[in-house]
Design a protein around this motif. Structure first.
Motif, PDB file in Angstrom:
ATOM      1  N   TYR A 129      -8.607  15.822 -33.349  1.00  0.00           N
ATOM      2  CA  TYR A 129      -7.752  15.268 -34.404  1.00  0.00           C
ATOM      3  C   TYR A 129      -7.194  13.916 -33.973  1.00  0.00           C
ATOM      4  O   TYR A 129      -7.170  12.942 -34.747  1.00  0.00           O
ATOM      5  CB  TYR A 129      -6.581  16.200 -34.699  1.00  0.00           C
ATOM      6  CG  TYR A 129      -6.950  17.513 -35.329  1.00  0.00           C
ATOM      7  CD1 TYR A 129      -7.637  17.571 -36.533  1.00  0.00           C
ATOM      8  CD2 TYR A 129      -6.584  18.719 -34.726  1.00  0.00           C
ATOM      9  CE1 TYR A 129      -7.960  18.789 -37.118  1.00  0.00           C
ATOM     10  CE2 TYR A 129      -6.897  19.937 -35.304  1.00  0.00           C
ATOM     11  CZ  TYR A 129      -7.592  19.966 -36.494  1.00  0.00           C
ATOM     12  OH  TYR A 129      -7.897  21.164 -37.069  1.00  0.00           O
ATOM     13  N   ILE A 130      -6.719  13.853 -32.740  1.00  0.00           N
ATOM     14  CA  ILE A 130      -6.109  12.622 -32.238  1.00  0.00           C
ATOM     15  C   ILE A 130      -7.122  11.483 -32.193  1.00  0.00           C
ATOM     16  O   ILE A 130      -6.806  10.340 -32.542  1.00  0.00           O
ATOM     17  CB  ILE A 130      -5.480  12.872 -30.851  1.00  0.00           C
ATOM     18  CG1 ILE A 130      -4.272  13.806 -31.016  1.00  0.00           C
ATOM     19  CG2 ILE A 130      -5.072  11.561 -30.193  1.00  0.00           C
ATOM     20  CD1 ILE A 130      -3.642  14.228 -29.706  1.00  0.00           C
ATOM     21  N   PRO A 163      -9.059  21.194 -26.748  1.00  0.00           N
ATOM     22  CA  PRO A 163     -10.116  20.222 -27.083  1.00  0.00           C
ATOM     23  C   PRO A 163     -10.229  19.973 -28.581  1.00  0.00           C
ATOM     24  O   PRO A 163     -10.476  18.840 -29.007  1.00  0.00           O
ATOM     25  CB  PRO A 163     -11.381  20.900 -26.537  1.00  0.00           C
ATOM     26  CG  PRO A 163     -10.889  21.743 -25.401  1.00  0.00           C
ATOM     27  CD  PRO A 163      -9.545  22.257 -25.856  1.00  0.00           C
ATOM     28  N   PHE A 164     -10.017  21.005 -29.388  1.00  0.00           N
ATOM     29  CA  PHE A 164     -10.087  20.820 -30.837  1.00  0.00           C
ATOM     30  C   PHE A 164      -8.975  19.894 -31.318  1.00  0.00           C
ATOM     31  O   PHE A 164      -9.199  19.000 -32.135  1.00  0.00           O
ATOM     32  CB  PHE A 164      -9.987  22.177 -31.548  1.00  0.00           C
ATOM     33  CG  PHE A 164     -10.653  22.205 -32.893  1.00  0.00           C
ATOM     34  CD1 PHE A 164     -11.869  22.848 -33.069  1.00  0.00           C
ATOM     35  CD2 PHE A 164     -10.075  21.599 -33.999  1.00  0.00           C
ATOM     36  CE1 PHE A 164     -12.483  22.883 -34.315  1.00  0.00           C
ATOM     37  CE2 PHE A 164     -10.687  21.615 -35.241  1.00  0.00           C
ATOM     38  CZ  PHE A 164     -11.894  22.260 -35.403  1.00  0.00           C
ATOM     39  N   MET A 196     -17.729  15.426 -36.961  1.00  0.00           N
ATOM     40  CA  MET A 196     -16.721  16.245 -36.312  1.00  0.00           C
ATOM     41  C   MET A 196     -16.028  17.078 -37.387  1.00  0.00           C
ATOM     42  O   MET A 196     -15.636  16.536 -38.422  1.00  0.00           O
ATOM     43  CB  MET A 196     -15.687  15.365 -35.609  1.00  0.00           C
ATOM     44  CG  MET A 196     -16.238  14.473 -34.517  1.00  0.00           C
ATOM     45  SD  MET A 196     -15.015  13.251 -33.960  1.00  0.00           S
ATOM     46  CE  MET A 196     -13.753  14.348 -33.250  1.00  0.00           C
ATOM     47  N   PRO A 197     -15.854  18.380 -37.170  1.00  0.00           N
ATOM     48  CA  PRO A 197     -15.165  19.182 -38.199  1.00  0.00           C
ATOM     49  C   PRO A 197     -13.740  18.693 -38.447  1.00  0.00           C
ATOM     50  O   PRO A 197     -13.235  18.779 -39.577  1.00  0.00           O
ATOM     51  CB  PRO A 197     -15.180  20.593 -37.609  1.00  0.00           C
ATOM     52  CG  PRO A 197     -15.460  20.417 -36.156  1.00  0.00           C
ATOM     53  CD  PRO A 197     -16.296  19.189 -36.034  1.00  0.00           C
ATOM     54  N   GLN A 198     -13.101  18.143 -37.406  1.00  0.00           N
ATOM     55  CA  GLN A 198     -11.734  17.632 -37.572  1.00  0.00           C
ATOM     56  C   GLN A 198     -11.673  16.502 -38.589  1.00  0.00           C
ATOM     57  O   GLN A 198     -10.643  16.299 -39.243  1.00  0.00           O
ATOM     58  CB  GLN A 198     -11.181  17.155 -36.228  1.00  0.00           C
ATOM     59  CG  GLN A 198     -11.057  18.226 -35.158  1.00  0.00           C
ATOM     60  CD  GLN A 198     -12.280  18.312 -34.268  1.00  0.00           C
ATOM     61  OE1 GLN A 198     -13.407  18.078 -34.724  1.00  0.00           O
ATOM     62  NE2 GLN A 198     -12.082  18.639 -33.013  1.00  0.00           N
ATOM     63  N   TYR A 199     -12.768  15.770 -38.719  1.00  0.00           N
ATOM     64  CA  TYR A 199     -12.814  14.649 -39.662  1.00  0.00           C
ATOM     65  C   TYR A 199     -12.612  15.144 -41.092  1.00  0.00           C
ATOM     66  O   TYR A 199     -11.779  14.617 -41.854  1.00  0.00           O
ATOM     67  CB  TYR A 199     -14.157  13.925 -39.535  1.00  0.00           C
ATOM     68  CG  TYR A 199     -14.465  12.945 -40.633  1.00  0.00           C
ATOM     69  CD1 TYR A 199     -13.823  11.708 -40.698  1.00  0.00           C
ATOM     70  CD2 TYR A 199     -15.410  13.253 -41.619  1.00  0.00           C
ATOM     71  CE1 TYR A 199     -14.114  10.805 -41.714  1.00  0.00           C
ATOM     72  CE2 TYR A 199     -15.706  12.357 -42.625  1.00  0.00           C
ATOM     73  CZ  TYR A 199     -15.054  11.134 -42.679  1.00  0.00           C
ATOM     74  OH  TYR A 199     -15.341  10.253 -43.680  1.00  0.00           O
ATOM     75  N   PHE A 200     -13.351  16.196 -41.477  1.00  0.00           N
ATOM     76  CA  PHE A 200     -13.223  16.709 -42.837  1.00  0.00           C
ATOM     77  C   PHE A 200     -11.928  17.491 -43.029  1.00  0.00           C
ATOM     78  O   PHE A 200     -11.348  17.481 -44.120  1.00  0.00           O
ATOM     79  CB  PHE A 200     -14.431  17.583 -43.186  1.00  0.00           C
ATOM     80  CG  PHE A 200     -15.683  16.788 -43.473  1.00  0.00           C
ATOM     81  CD1 PHE A 200     -15.692  15.817 -44.463  1.00  0.00           C
ATOM     82  CD2 PHE A 200     -16.849  17.009 -42.748  1.00  0.00           C
ATOM     83  CE1 PHE A 200     -16.836  15.080 -44.739  1.00  0.00           C
ATOM     84  CE2 PHE A 200     -17.999  16.283 -43.014  1.00  0.00           C
ATOM     85  CZ  PHE A 200     -17.999  15.310 -44.003  1.00  0.00           C
ATOM     86  N   ILE A 201     -11.477  18.178 -41.988  1.00  0.00           N
ATOM     87  CA  ILE A 201     -10.196  18.885 -42.093  1.00  0.00           C
ATOM     88  C   ILE A 201      -9.072  17.889 -42.380  1.00  0.00           C
ATOM     89  O   ILE A 201      -8.247  18.098 -43.277  1.00  0.00           O
ATOM     90  CB  ILE A 201      -9.901  19.682 -40.802  1.00  0.00           C
ATOM     91  CG1 ILE A 201     -10.895  20.840 -40.658  1.00  0.00           C
ATOM     92  CG2 ILE A 201      -8.465  20.213 -40.810  1.00  0.00           C
ATOM     93  CD1 ILE A 201     -10.820  21.553 -39.318  1.00  0.00           C
ATOM     94  N   LEU A 202      -9.044  16.786 -41.636  1.00  0.00           N
ATOM     95  CA  LEU A 202      -8.018  15.762 -41.843  1.00  0.00           C
ATOM     96  C   LEU A 202      -8.176  15.070 -43.193  1.00  0.00           C
ATOM     97  O   LEU A 202      -7.188  14.782 -43.876  1.00  0.00           O
ATOM     98  CB  LEU A 202      -8.076  14.727 -40.722  1.00  0.00           C
ATOM     99  CG  LEU A 202      -7.464  15.134 -39.396  1.00  0.00           C
ATOM    100  CD1 LEU A 202      -7.808  14.125 -38.304  1.00  0.00           C
ATOM    101  CD2 LEU A 202      -5.946  15.280 -39.514  1.00  0.00           C
ATOM    102  N   LYS A 203      -9.412  14.798 -43.571  1.00  0.00           N
ATOM    103  CA  LYS A 203      -9.656  14.130 -44.852  1.00  0.00           C
ATOM    104  C   LYS A 203      -9.106  14.952 -46.005  1.00  0.00           C
ATOM    105  O   LYS A 203      -8.470  14.422 -46.936  1.00  0.00           O
ATOM    106  CB  LYS A 203     -11.158  13.898 -45.022  1.00  0.00           C
ATOM    107  CG  LYS A 203     -11.523  13.018 -46.209  1.00  0.00           C
ATOM    108  CD  LYS A 203     -13.023  12.711 -46.215  1.00  0.00           C
ATOM    109  CE  LYS A 203     -13.371  11.777 -47.379  1.00  0.00           C
ATOM    110  NZ  LYS A 203     -14.821  11.457 -47.392  1.00  0.00           N
TER     111      LYS A 203
END
Length: 345
Positions: free
Chosen positions: A20-21, A15-16, A324-331
């Protein structure tokens, strides 16, 4: 730009990773799903601008990551999440213990013994109760409380003989610690896998020839989870399970920002900067009135962070909003401006 995302040990996306996708698709950024079992893996890897492998807590996932991630860290020159500093101690409290000692981090007092005689002699003089943990585990698994030297001696003898299997600690899976619906659901999944002759557990590592203890900290009815992504800190409190001393995995979450001890925010931000973590979740308790870190993990349940009403930056300025934490990780990983999708979770 092309981002590679590795699948999990069951040849699917966690799910995490799906988070990202969602963000990549929303921002029209290309991605490719990868599997180290593919003979063309390294050839496909050459085209990537960034790589993500959201390694989970299972023994299978840790084994896979250990088999090829060091190659990427040592020989590949693209942004990777998690990076070496973030991953090398993941789901290993002993490694975290030595890391904390090296940097003199504000961790709970703990002891590691590799020698049985030293452990036996130590428990004769130490104070009880005492918390014993295996090196890995999440959601309060592999954690038990020792009330007296006899209990401690029994587990020392076991650890230095046949060893202790993951998730087999006393009290780990007692029904009283879990909502009955969750317990029944988990048992039904286990029964189905058993009937289909599938692997019934992804946690199969044996802890052998060591023991790890933490100081028991009474009068903590909750812990505080601070999740740092880059220089942003999200936080919430988790209250203990019913009739239990453990909070992790309880699901009893309080998102009141005014109840958060800002000292914990400061400690978490400083620790991530000093250790070079891209992303890290810290579990805090109080030792008397002083905040101390009990465990750290770079991965966690994403929607718990999303429900936070905002975050603190490195100057402790508050920023409202759900992310979403994925947003900042990707950024941070891609070093690009991204648009956050709406209506997540």
């Amino acid at each position: 730009m092309l981002v590679g995302i590795h699948i999990n040990h069951k040849k699917s996306l966690t799910p995490f990773s799906k988070g990202y996708i969602d963000i990549l698709e929303y921002n029209n950024i290309d991605f490719k799903i990868l599997d180290i079992q593919d003979d063309q893996f390294w050839k496909k890897f050459e085209r990537l601008d960034a790589f993500i492998f959201q390694v989970g807590h299972t023994s299978d996932m840790l084994q896979i990551a250990d088999s090829f991630m060091p190659i990427i860290y040592n020989y590949v020159k693209i942004p990777v999440f998690p990076n070496f500093n973030t991953l090398w101690h993941f789901d290993n409290k002993i490694k975290q213990h030595y890391l904390a000692n090296y940097f003199n981090l504000k961790f709970v007092d703990s002891k590691v013994f590799w020698d049985k005689k030293l452990a036996i002699n130590w428990i004769k003089e130490t104070n009880f109760p005492l918390v014993m943990k295996l090196r890995g585990g999440a959601g309060s698994t592999n954690v038990t409380i020792l009330r007296n030297p006899n209990q401690a001696r029994h587990l020392i003898n076991k650890a230095f003989s046949e060893g202790i299997k993951d998730s087999s600690f006393p009290g780990t899976w007692k029904v009283k610690y879990f909502p009955i619906k969750k317990y029944i659901h988990n048992r039904m999944i286990w029964a189905k896998r058993k009937l289909l002759r599938e692997d019934t557990s992804s946690y199969w590592m044996i802890s052998k020839n060591y023991v790890y203890y933490q100081k028991y900290l009474p009068n903590n009815n909750f812990d505080t989870r601070v999740t740092v992504i880059g220089d942003r800190a999200f936080a919430f409190r988790r209250f203990n399970r019913t009739r239990d001393f453990r909070a992790s995995g309880s699901g009893k979450i309080d998102y009141d920002m005014d109840s958060i001890d800002k000292r914990m925010i400061k400690i978490a931000l400083e620790t991530s900067e000093e250790c070079g973590f891209q992303c890290m979740a810290y579990d805090f308790l109080y030792d008397d009135e002083n905040p101390v870190i009990c465990e750290i993990s770079y991965t966690y349940v994403d929607h718990a962070v999303y429900k936070c009403p905002g975050y603190w930056d490195k100057t402790l300025i508050w920023h409202s909003g759900h992310y979403m934490p994925q947003y900042f990780i990707l950024k941070d990983l891609l070093n690009v401006n991204l648009v956050h999708p709406n209506n997540q979770y």
